[in-house]
Structures are given as C-alpha cells and as structure tokens.
Design an enzyme around this catalytic site. Structure first.
Site, short mmCIF file in Angstrom:
data_model
loop_
_atom_site.label_atom_id
_atom_site.label_comp_id
_atom_site.label_asym_id
_atom_site.label_seq_id
_atom_site.Cartn_x
_atom_site.Cartn_y
_atom_site.Cartn_z
N GLU A 46 43.58 38.86 31.55
CA GLU A 46 42.61 39.95 31.75
C GLU A 46 42.35 40.57 30.39
OE1 GLU A 46 43.65 43.04 34.55
OE2 GLU A 46 41.61 43.83 34.43
N CYS A 240 41.54 44.19 37.49
CA CYS A 240 40.54 45.23 37.82
C CYS A 240 39.21 45.01 37.13
CB CYS A 240 41.08 46.60 37.44
SG CYS A 240 42.50 47.10 38.40
N ASN A 374 39.69 41.32 43.87
CA ASN A 374 40.99 41.46 43.20
C ASN A 374 41.94 42.23 44.11
OD1 ASN A 374 42.98 41.54 41.13
ND2 ASN A 374 42.30 43.59 40.59
N GLU A 375 42.22 43.48 43.78
CA GLU A 375 43.14 44.26 44.62
C GLU A 375 42.31 45.04 45.63
OE1 GLU A 375 45.39 46.62 41.85
OE2 GLU A 375 46.95 45.09 41.71
O1 AHR Z 1 47.51 43.81 35.23
C1 AHR Z 1 46.96 45.07 35.09
C2 AHR Z 1 46.27 45.56 36.35
O2 AHR Z 1 47.19 45.69 37.38
C3 AHR Z 1 45.23 44.64 36.92
O3 AHR Z 1 44.02 44.81 36.33
C4 AHR Z 1 45.17 45.04 38.36
O4 AHR Z 1 44.80 43.98 39.18
C5 AHR Z 1 46.55 45.58 38.63
O5 AHR Z 1 46.50 46.81 39.23
#
Ligand code: AHR
Length: 658
Positions: A46, A240, A374-375
């Site tokens: 990321e 994220c 994602n989440e």
């Molecule tokens: O890894 C950092 C963050 O942690 C990521 O962006 C997210 O998916 C999680 O909350």
C-alpha cells in the site's frame, strides 16, 4: 513474605518441570495432507509510509509535473518564472516557464528537494529527463546540477550537465549524469543559462540502476528485498487507499496506466489520516501504477491480487450513506473490475489488452484473483458486492473473487459477514488483524474449526502490534511466527496470508510496524521480514499431521509449554520442514517421533535454522541491518525419533529428509 516465597517456589518448580519434561511431537510422514497453495505467503503493498513515491518507485523528483495543489511544493524557484497550465499533457496541464531576468547578472533557477532529499551514490548514474520547449524559438539552455549541501557547509555541484532545448514543440530531453559523491540529501537544480525562455514539464530523475534496469523502474534494493522474500502473492494497492477518504480520491487503476506523463495526480489519504503524522507533501503520482505492478509481480514470481473499490468510500470516515455510490449506480465501478481483468489478460485486440501491449507486454499477465472492497462491513457492503460477483462471474468466470470480513478479527461485523460471503459465493474472505501479544498467543488454533466447505481464508493484513510497543521488535516477529504455524496447519482452507504493511521510509512513516524500512540510500529487513522469509523459504507442498502424544495439535494451548508447531512435506525436494516456535522464557526439550515409517526407513536431519534475539525489544536497524539474522546449523541425526532442544523465545525450522 512466606506466601511470596511459596508462590515463587511453586513457579520455579513449574518452570523446572516444564523444562525437564520432554514434549513429544508425532509427525505422520507417510500421509501428505492438504496442498500448501503456491499463494500461501505473500506481500501486501500500500502507498502508506511513502512506500511508492519516495520509496519503491525510484523517481527522485517530488511534484515532477507541478500538479500538487500547491504547484510549487517541493520546488524552490528564483529569478523570473511563470506557472502555466496549457501544457502538453491534458491530465497534468501545469508547467513552469523559466524566463531570462533581463540582466546578465540576474539568474533564474529552480531546485527540487526530492523526497526527504535526493539520495545519490558516488559513481552512480542518474537519468535526468525533462519535457521542454522554447516558446519563442531559437535554442534555450538548461544547466542541470546535483547540489551537495552537506559538504563543508558549502553549496557544491556534485554533477553538472547541459540540456539544449531546440524546438518550439514539446520534446523530451534526456541526459545521464554521474554523481561524484554519496549524498543522501542532495538537491536537483535546473539553471536557465542564456537569454532564451524555456518551458519545462515532467522533470524526472531516476537512478539508471533500477530493478532489472527498467526505466520508470523500481528502487533496486527494495525490489530485491521483495524478490528475496519469494512471495507467492502480491496484493495491491492496499488497504484503505483502495477506498479513498471520499470516492473521488479512491485508487483509480485506469488513471495509473498509459504514459506516466499523463497519469493524473491523486491525493494520498495517509497525508492527513493521522494528525500526529501529518505529511502535507504526500501525493500519489501513479508512476508505480497497475502496469508496473503486474510487471513486478511477474518479476518476483508472485500471483497478483488487485483489490478494487466496491463503491464504498472508507467506512471509518463516512457514516453518511450519501458518501457512497448507491447500489443501483455501480456500473462504472463494476466496469473498472472487469476492464482490469481485460487489461491484465485480454487479447491485444481488446481495448485494455491493446493498451497493455502498447505499454510493452503483449503477453497476458495471467491474472487469477481480484478483491472487491477493502475493510468493508455491514449490509451495505453485501449489497454492493453482490452485483460485482454476478457481473465478474459472467464476464470472467475463471477469476477468483475475494470478499471482506471487515476490519476486525472477530465480533459482530465479522460474524455477520462470513456467512454472507459464503452465501454470495466469494471464493476467499479477507481477514485483518493488527492485534497485541495476547491475541497472537491465543490464536494458534484459530482456523482449526473453520467450515471446510465455505470460502477459503485470506489473512490479508496482519502484524503483532505489541501492547505499548507498536513498533518493530523481535518478540512481535516471534509471535507472528507462532501464529503462522496455525495458518500452515490449516492450509486446506487458508490459501493466502500477507503481513502488512510492507514498506516505510524512516522519515515519512504513518504506521508501524512494517516489514521493510529505508532511508534514501539504505534499507533494512525487519525481524518480521525474516520470519516471513522462513515461511516462504520452507513452504513445502503438503501439510503433514503434527500432534502431541494426546493427539492435539501444538497450538500454544494450556499444557503445551509455550510451544507452537507445524510440519510440511516438500515433495519436490523430498524433505520435511518442521517449524517450532517456543514463546516461553525457558528452553524446551522436544522429541519428534516419525510415524508411518516403514521398517527400514529413517529420518535424517539436514539443517536447523533458528531465529532468536536475547533482546526481545530489539530489531534490525539501518545502521545494523544484520543484527538479528536466522542462524543455520547442521542437524546431525538419523533415526525414527529426533531429540531436540529449542531455546527460549526462539523460532526454528528443522529440515529433514526421509
Ligand atoms: O495497513 C494499514 C491499514 O490498515 C490499511 O490501509 C487498512 O486496510 C488497515 O486498516
């Protein structure tokens, strides 16, 4: 006093008896079990902690297209100049006009500060390039310099080059420069010489020596660290970042392909997400875009797993439904997913396949997986995901789809989403856990009771975040190693696992711990990195049953003396790899009995690889990158039972042959 003495005596006796006790492990060597998937251990990338621009992506110029909202951020300009916005790249229209100030003793120049400075190596070659034109005709002259501010407190040029701009039309000019010094924090200066006005756009500086020598390439030491990890899977671009703080700023893969000069800038949510780690100059140029990602996946032998927006902006930051795309208006997002598969796999006659070919890769990349969301959580996620699944199944039936179980490793959202993912027919479910020591210690058997008929597990983001110690240190890595024995033992349903996050710049991080750290010239592989590497290096092909004498798996449970263990067969090498983590404070005696051997068969020790640090709070550093490394020793043994002693707070891999 007496009571305290008694308590400590009892504790000592328990410790001594645990030490003296032999822990018997039984391995069924004649019955290879579930296949360990090639994707089992992978990486999660990321653009957080300056992982892309300023990190893996080897570009050394910040704000190269003058497109940051503050168009001159990262630049110092002096003399006479204009910022203009009718440049040759419609999605990055700004450029700088350098104008002769009208007097031979006045000068116009512009300097770029790079990302925390520009890292140069003595003798290293650097490719400077710029799009330029002389709007009034004639020939304009640019003098390019590396400025070494550190040396003797003076401003010195450690390299100079001249670029002659000879066209009224925009053209790319390029020159290779050699640095005479090593300087982690140099500055790039572009000096207008002569009287001719020169327009400059997309000012770029790359080391020539990138990973595999590619232009627009990756920083070599960081890509090498990925290669050395032999990851089976490469998740990208987050995290994220996928979602965006709002939908407009989600990661848009279509903006990340095609000529780099015309990839529009996106903000980076990690610029402001944590107020105490505010980085006002953190943006995404998309220079490391989806083409570069697929190429790098191929280079390092990892299956790509792109994760795309499901139409929900980050749910942590947007409670209002209006922040999200409504379910009946998802077509653009669904098209993004299907078009990405075409970009990766499509024939060169297709719209997106032809772009891939134009970019240099007519062969398909062989994409097999895609993550949607994602989440994400709640009914809204399920409602958003459903039409994606239907459309992807129809358009790309071979692609496996990864759904989310939310941001938490357990709890109401998690419990709701797993059955929903099964109902929707997701192939894998992404679980995230950044958790403290106690959680990791209690999760050795996490997957033992998972439904074997449901979707497979993707442990998509995890790391031990020590209680009061949310940074890299050996004990966190040890607990990750212990926990991973449970992933391995359950390889029939755990098909993917990626530690997160991957990269962090020491001067620009927002999140710790991370797998690999760096400054502008150096990098360091953390203890967690070496744990991952021990798993990828000794991944094996099939799970072997490993239990205690009582038939229970070794999961660190009550009565197992702080031991976690798993075993795999490597059918190609004809070897057995036994992984043991001793999280206790004492050495442990272990005897491994090999069940299922024929009468004359024995097992022979080959090597033990142990990982330990006396200082549990320590990790490798940029100054001492090799401080805590796995140690190899011969394992001299042949027989039907292997006696072992594993030290306290140690992770070990025992390599055996039948
Ligand atoms: O890894 C950092 C963050 O942690 C990521 O962006 C997210 O998916 C999680 O909350």
């Amino acid at each position: 006093m007496k009571i305290r003495f008694l308590v400590s005596l009892v504790a000592t006796l328990v410790a001594v008896s645990a030490f003296a006790q032999t822990n018997v492990f039984k391995i069924r060597v004649d019955r290879p079990g579930a296949q360990v998937q090639p994707t089992m251990y992978g990486i999660f990338f990321e653009d957080i902690n300056f992982a892309a621009d300023g990190g893996l992506y080897a570009e050394l110029v910040k704000n190269r297209s003058f497109e940051f909202p503050n168009h001159l951020q990262g630049w110092r300009v002096g003399g006479k100049y204009e910022l203009r916005d009718d440049g040759p790249f419609e999605r990055n229209p700004h450029y700088l006009r350098l104008i002769y100030p009208g007097h031979p003793h006045k000068h116009t120049a512009v300097e770029n500060e790079g990302f925390f400075g520009i890292g140069l190596r003595k003798g290293g070659e650097y490719r400077f390039s710029v799009w330029a034109r002389v709007p009034d005709g004639g020939t304009g002259t640019l003098e390019i310099e590396f400025i070494d501010r550190a040396s003797m407190g003076e401003v010195q040029a450690s390299a100079t080059a001249t670029v002659r701009v000879d066209s009224r039309d925009w053209k790319k000019y390029e020159v290779i420069m050699r640095s005479e010094v090593t300087d982690p924090k140099a500055t790039l200066r572009i000096f207008l010489a002569g009287t001719q006005t020169v327009d400059i756009e997309h000012v770029s500086l790359f080391p020539v020596d990138t990973w595999m020598g590619r232009e627009n390439g990756m920083r070599k030491d960081l890509a090498q660290a990925l290669y050395d990890l032999h990851p089976g899977l490469f998740r990208f671009p987050g995290g994220c970042i996928v979602e965006g703080t709002d939908l407009q700023t989600r990661y848009s893969w279509k903006n990340s392909v095609g000529p780099v000069e015309n990839r529009p800038l996106n903000e980076n949510r990690w610029q402001y997400t944590f107020k105490h780690r505010f980085y006002p100059d953190y943006y995404q140029t998309y220079g490391l875009g989806f083409y570069e990602y697929f190429l790098l996946s191929e280079d390092i032998g990892a299956e790509p797993l792109p994760v795309l927006s499901c139409g929900l902006a980050c749910q942590f930051q947007n409670e209002d439904e209006s922040a999200h795309q409504s379910v009946d208006a998802l077509q653009e997002f669904i098209d993004d997913a299907i078009d990405l598969v075409e970009f990766a796999n499509g024939d060169v006659t297709t719209e997106w396949g032809s772009l891939r070919a134009e970019m240099g890769h007519p062969e398909p990349f062989g994409l097999k997986y895609i993550g949607i969301g994602n989440e994400q959580w709640g009914e809204t996620y399920v409602a958003h995901l459903e039409p994606f699944i239907a459309a992807i199944r129809e358009a790309c039936p071979d692609i496996k789809i990864v759904g989310s179980s939310g941001p938490n490793s357990e709890g109401a959202d998690f419990d709701y989403l797993w059955p929903e993912m099964a109902r929707l027919g997701a192939d894998l479910v992404d679980e995230h856990f950044y958790r403290p020591e106690t959680w990791f210690l209690s999760q050795g058997a996490r997957y033992d009771d998972y439904d074997r008929q449901g979707p497979k597990v993707f442990a998509g983001e995890y790391a031990c975040h020590g209680d009061g110690k949310k940074w890299n240190h050996f004990e966190a890595a040890l607990l990750e190693a212990a926990f991973m024995t449970g992933l391995e033992r359950n390889a029939d349903i755990v098909h993917m696992a990626t530690y997160a996050p991957l990269f962090a710049h020491v001067e620009g991080w927002q999140w710790r711990p991370d797998l690999i750290w760096y400054d502008n010239l150096r990098s360091m592989r953390s203890c967690s990195y070496y744990v991952q590497q021990l798993y990828t290096g000794y991944k094996g092909t099939n799970v072997l049953e490993l239990t205690g004498e009582d038939g229970r798996s070794i999961t660190g449970a009550e009565g197992q003396n702080g031991l976690f263990a798993s075993a795999v067969l490597d059918s190609a090498m004809d070897r057995i790899y036994v992984k043991v983590a001793n999280v206790s404070d004492s050495s442990r005696q272990i005897r491994i009995d090999f069940d299922g051997l024929k009468r004359k068969e024995t097992v022979r020790g080959v090597e033990a690889v142990t990982y330990h640090s006396d200082d549990l709070d320590a990790d490798n550093t940029l100054d001492e990158p090799d401080k805590i490394l796995p140690a190899r020793s011969p394992l001299v043994f042949e027989g039907k039972s292997l006696p072992l002693e594993i030290g306290p707070k140690t992770f070990a891999v025992y390599i055996l042959e039948k």
